[in-house]
Write an enzyme that holds these catalytic residues in place. Structure first.
Site, mmCIF file in Angstrom:
data_model
loop_
_atom_site.group_PDB
_atom_site.id
_atom_site.type_symbol
_atom_site.label_atom_id
_atom_site.label_comp_id
_atom_site.label_asym_id
_atom_site.label_seq_id
_atom_site.Cartn_x
_atom_site.Cartn_y
_atom_site.Cartn_z
ATOM 1 N N LYS A 275 0.859 -1.184 0.000
ATOM 2 C CA LYS A 275 0.000 0.000 0.000
ATOM 3 C C LYS A 275 0.904 1.246 0.000
ATOM 4 O O LYS A 275 1.761 1.386 0.858
ATOM 5 C CB LYS A 275 -0.903 -0.008 1.242
ATOM 6 C CG LYS A 275 -2.016 1.006 1.206
ATOM 7 C CD LYS A 275 -3.115 0.710 2.234
ATOM 8 C CE LYS A 275 -4.228 1.743 2.139
ATOM 9 N NZ LYS A 275 -5.368 1.434 3.018
ATOM 10 N N GLU B 1 -19.710 -4.279 10.111
ATOM 11 C CA GLU B 1 -20.616 -3.442 10.914
ATOM 12 C C GLU B 1 -21.739 -4.270 11.538
ATOM 13 O O GLU B 1 -22.106 -4.065 12.695
ATOM 14 C CB GLU B 1 -21.189 -2.326 10.043
ATOM 15 C CG GLU B 1 -20.179 -1.225 9.716
ATOM 16 C CD GLU B 1 -19.222 -1.573 8.578
ATOM 17 O OE1 GLU B 1 -19.409 -2.631 7.926
ATOM 18 O OE2 GLU B 1 -18.278 -0.808 8.345
ATOM 19 N N ARG C 179 -25.291 -0.732 6.937
ATOM 20 C CA ARG C 179 -25.028 -2.164 6.731
ATOM 21 C C ARG C 179 -25.594 -3.005 7.877
ATOM 22 O O ARG C 179 -25.736 -4.220 7.753
ATOM 23 C CB ARG C 179 -23.499 -2.425 6.679
ATOM 24 C CG ARG C 179 -22.851 -2.196 5.367
ATOM 25 C CD ARG C 179 -23.088 -3.357 4.420
ATOM 26 N NE ARG C 179 -22.651 -3.075 3.070
ATOM 27 C CZ ARG C 179 -21.388 -3.233 2.656
ATOM 28 N NH1 ARG C 179 -20.441 -3.582 3.513
ATOM 29 N NH2 ARG C 179 -21.062 -2.973 1.404
HETATM 30 C C1 LIG Z 1 -18.801 -0.939 4.775
HETATM 31 C C2 LIG Z 1 -17.558 -0.091 4.897
HETATM 32 N N1 LIG Z 1 -16.943 0.006 6.093
HETATM 33 C C3 LIG Z 1 -15.846 0.766 6.235
HETATM 34 C C4 LIG Z 1 -15.316 1.442 5.169
HETATM 35 C C5 LIG Z 1 -14.119 2.346 5.358
HETATM 36 N N2 LIG Z 1 -12.975 1.853 4.576
HETATM 37 C C6 LIG Z 1 -12.628 2.374 3.430
HETATM 38 S S1 LIG Z 1 -11.283 1.664 2.774
HETATM 39 C C7 LIG Z 1 -11.139 0.625 4.101
HETATM 40 C C8 LIG Z 1 -10.028 -0.346 4.196
HETATM 41 C C9 LIG Z 1 -10.060 -1.251 3.011
HETATM 42 O O1 LIG Z 1 -8.941 -2.125 3.109
HETATM 43 P P1 LIG Z 1 -8.631 -3.037 1.869
HETATM 44 O O2 LIG Z 1 -9.866 -3.647 1.345
HETATM 45 O O3 LIG Z 1 -7.554 -3.972 2.296
HETATM 46 O O4 LIG Z 1 -8.115 -2.023 0.767
HETATM 47 P P2 LIG Z 1 -6.772 -1.122 0.824
HETATM 48 O O5 LIG Z 1 -7.184 0.190 1.457
HETATM 49 O O6 LIG Z 1 -5.784 -1.872 1.626
HETATM 50 O O7 LIG Z 1 -6.361 -0.963 -0.609
HETATM 51 C C10 LIG Z 1 -12.149 0.858 5.005
HETATM 52 C C11 LIG Z 1 -12.301 0.146 6.299
HETATM 53 C C12 LIG Z 1 -15.996 1.324 3.935
HETATM 54 N N3 LIG Z 1 -15.572 1.992 2.840
HETATM 55 N N4 LIG Z 1 -17.084 0.544 3.829
#
Ligand SMILES: Cc1ncc(C[n+]2csc(CCOP(=O)(O)OP(=O)(O)O)c2C)c(N)n1
Ligand SMILES: CC(=O)[C@@H](O)[C@H](O)COP(=O)(O)O
Ligand SMILES: [Mg+2]
Length: 639
Positions: free
Chosen positions: A293, A380, A408
């Site tokens: 990342k 969630e 959610r």
């Molecule tokens: C339902 C929901 N919960 C929380 C989030 C907040 N959120 C956005 S990106 C993220 C992390 C995602 O991690 P990953 O899928 O590993 O992608 P990366 O950021 O590592 O590329 C979160 C928790 C969201 N977008 N949707």
């Protein structure tokens, strides 16, 4: 033939207005495209901020997908979509990219309204597998030829979300041509949590196992045996192979999803080769790519959490540019600090976050009381039911979830908390119009969706002080209690000792006799400014109540309005249909009043991205909108 868009800074990228242009390039040129794409992202996002580290880590996989697959006929479904800036830039939006996350500009997430290459709404995590599965099943049901390839690109944290598991569970037994790209950078926002994450981190398959399978698959392809029969042979071979080397079977293969990898997600030639090898296989497959990342920008590689969405920065030095204007504390920080203060003297208090410890400032409780703070990952629904279980056994959970993400868990709130009246406190951060994250992230539905739940208390503080009072009130309240508050800073410093509030009571902020303005939450301050001005201008007097509680609503306020029998204006940073304005209308009507009620708030449509002030204006409940509503009423009153 060079296009006049040629830009010496981005000699290859400036020639790519669609993936068809990309696919004209020899594969040897692609690493140069990747490096130009990275420098374009760095330069653009340093001055036009947005999400950063995720897109940097997805550059190679993005280029490879658009190179190997015939997009947009073949579909790419991005999960969350905060990693899809490279995708946007390669699909004809390079020149508009500086409008990213602005009103009238590009959405910060894939948006089908914006481009045919954006195949499905994104923004909330874990939906890509289900959506992509639906699309590939639809393609086969409609006998589309050639059968459309559908690819879901999902991160290691997002695949741990319940919806993703539901999709995986269904993928194997749906006749599907689904390819899942697992973009595993071993990070969520702040870190990664959960046992799936550690499982993925250690998931390997022996080179022998992978090679044997590819060699056999390649043999079939070369001899044009990749027919359905041939594919069946691959599956049978693979299954027998699997029985030989069962230790290789992993969670995905256990679900009958063929697993390939893990591979280096920045090794472009390998990714392209593997994609070409497996793209025509039938049945669900998952390609596990290990990425970094923030790849390609050292500050981000070193601190991907800080660089998830860094804001403006100096591209050369990597120094993040902080806002120098002194502001009142953020609502989230007052939440976090208050929860610590309450938890210090109440050992029953526990905190729950769903992968957003820093976003909600639940990390403050985590620092003070790590054993009483739970980051359950992007889950969630589980967060709510888990809190219900703790409350059932005597704990006092505070669940901090962004308003839009809590959508959610709607059924979990009803089924696992409200029916039993369990004492769970929901702290809905990012309530109201959040701004640049746009329609998927505006927390505008919570008052409407919570109001209809029996036994639910719903409140919104107009100030930082009042947030503390409401948290203290919730702490000793024996039932489900929801407090909704906005993203960002309060408009005045903390100034009062924390004290309990009478549940269901509003507050008269200013009396008057010609009309009544009712607000809930921090919109009270906009309203107050307008009221003072309008009274002078129209020579009228306006009563202004802060409802504080949406539910139970203060009956005395309703009775007073019935007695005054004057027009009412309601103002809320939430949908008017079903929100506070509707509740007031219903209450007045049930009390036999027919006074006019003008409801200001979010109208019945999805609001795009933009600055919060722009969006409030767009919705008509900024100062100007409130003034106009008063003016419309004032003239007849003083006619
Ligand atoms: C339902 C929901 N919960 C929380 C989030 C907040 N959120 C956005 S990106 C993220 C992390 C995602 O991690 P990953 O899928 O590993 O992608 P990366 O950021 O590592 O590329 C979160 C928790 C969201 N977008 N949707
Ligand atoms: C992509 C995503 O869902 C999160 O990164 C979200 O954008 C965070 O929002 P805040 O910036 O309001 O914390
Ligand atoms: Mg990740």
């Amino acid at each position: 033939m060079e296009k006049e868009t040629k830009d010496d800074k981005y000699p290859l990228l400036s020639q790519i207005d669609s993936p068809a242009d990309l696919r004209k390039l020899p594969v040897q040129e692609l690493p140069k495209v990747c490096s130009e794409l990275r420098s374009f992202l760095i330069n653009s996002l340093s001055t036009h901020p947005g999400h950063f580290a995720s897109s940097m880590g997805a550059v190679e996989l993005t280029v490879a997908l658009h190179y190997v697959f015939n997009t947009p006929y073949d579909r790419i479904v991005w999960d969350v979509g905060h990693q899809a800036y490279g995708h946007k830039i390669l699909t004809g939006r390079r020149e508009r990219f500086s409008t990213n996350r602005t009103l009238g500009g590009l959405s910060g997430f894939p948006s089908p309204k914006e481009s045919e290459y954006d195949t499905f709404t994104a923004g909330h995590a874990s939906n890509s597998i289900s959506a992509a599965l639906g699309m590939t099943v639809a393609s086969s049901l409609q006998n589309e030829t050639p059968l459309r390839n559908v690819v879901a690109v999902i991160g290691d944290a997002s695949i741990s979300g319940g919806l993703a598991f539901e999709g995986l569970n269904n993928a194997a037994n749906a006749n599907s041509n689904l390819l899942i790209i697992l973009n595993d950078n071993d990070m969520s926002i702040d870190r990664n949590v959960g046992s799936l994450n550690s499982y993925l981190a250690h998931l390997t398959t022996s080179k022998a196992y992978n090679n044997l399978r590819y060699k056999f698959a390649r043999f079939l392809r070369k001899n044009h045996l990749v027919t359905n029969k041939g594919k069946g042979m691959i599956m049978r071979f693979n299954n027998s192979l699997k029985s030989l080397i069962t230790k290789e079977q992993n969670i995905f293969e256990g679900l009958n999803i063929r697993y390939f990898g893990p591979f280096d997600g920045h090794d472009l030639p390998t990714i392209i080769n593997v994609l070409n090898e497996i793209k025509d296989f039938s049945g669900p497959r998952i390609l596990h790519l290990r990425t970094i990342k923030g790849k390609g920008y050292e500050p981000a590689e070193k601190d991907p959490a800080r660089w998830h969405a860094p804001g403006r920065f100096d591209a050369k030095t990597g120094k993040i540019i902080k806002d120098s204007v002194k502001k009142a504390p953020k609502y989230q920080d007052v939440f976090g600090e208050t929860l610590v203060a309450l938890a210090e003297r109440n050992t029953k208090i526990v905190g729950v976050t769903a992968a957003m410890p820093s976003g909600t400032s639940m990390n403050k409780l985590e620092k003070a009381f790590p054993s009483r703070t739970f980051d359950v990952g992007i889950s969630e629904g589980h967060a709510v039911t888990f809190a219900g279980g703790m409350a059932k056994e005597g704990m006092k959970p505070f669940v901090a979830i962004y308003s839009s993400f809590l959508q959610r868990a709607y059924s979990h709130i009803i089924h696992d908390v409200a029916i039993e009246g369990l004492p769970v406190t929901f702290c809905l951060d990012r309530a109201g119009l959040v701004g640049e994250d746009g329609a998927t992230h505006h927390g505008v539905f919570d008052m409407a969706y919570l109001r209809s739940i029996p036994g639910m208390t719903v409140a919104s503080p107009r100030s930082l002080d009042m947030l503390r009072h409401l948290m203290l009130t919730a702490e000793s309240f024996d039932g489900p209690f929801a407090i909704r508050y906005p993203r960002g800073n309060g408009d005045s410093e903390l100034s009062e000792e924390m004290h309990k509030l009478p549940v269901g009571k509003g507050e008269l902020l200013k009396d008057g006799s010609d009309m009544v303005v009712l607000t809930i939450g921090p919109v009270a301050s906009e309203a107050r400014k307008v009221i003072d001005r309008a009274e002078k201008e129209f020579g009228i007097s306006i009563a202004h109540y802060d409802m504080i509680f949406l539910k139970p609503m203060d009956k005395e306020i309703i009775d007073r309005i019935v007695a005054m029998n004057v027009p009412v204006i309601t103002v809320e940073d939430g949908v008017v249909d079903g929100g506070m304005g509707s509740a007031v209308l219903e209450a007045l009507s049930e009390a036999g009043s027919d006074v006019a009620v003008h409801r200001l708030g979010v109208p019945d449509r999805f609001i795009p991205q933009g600055k919060p002030a722009e969006l409030k204006h767009l919705c008509g409940f900024d100062e100007e909108g409130i003034y106009e509503a008063i003016a419309k009423i004032a003239n007849p009153v003083k006619g």
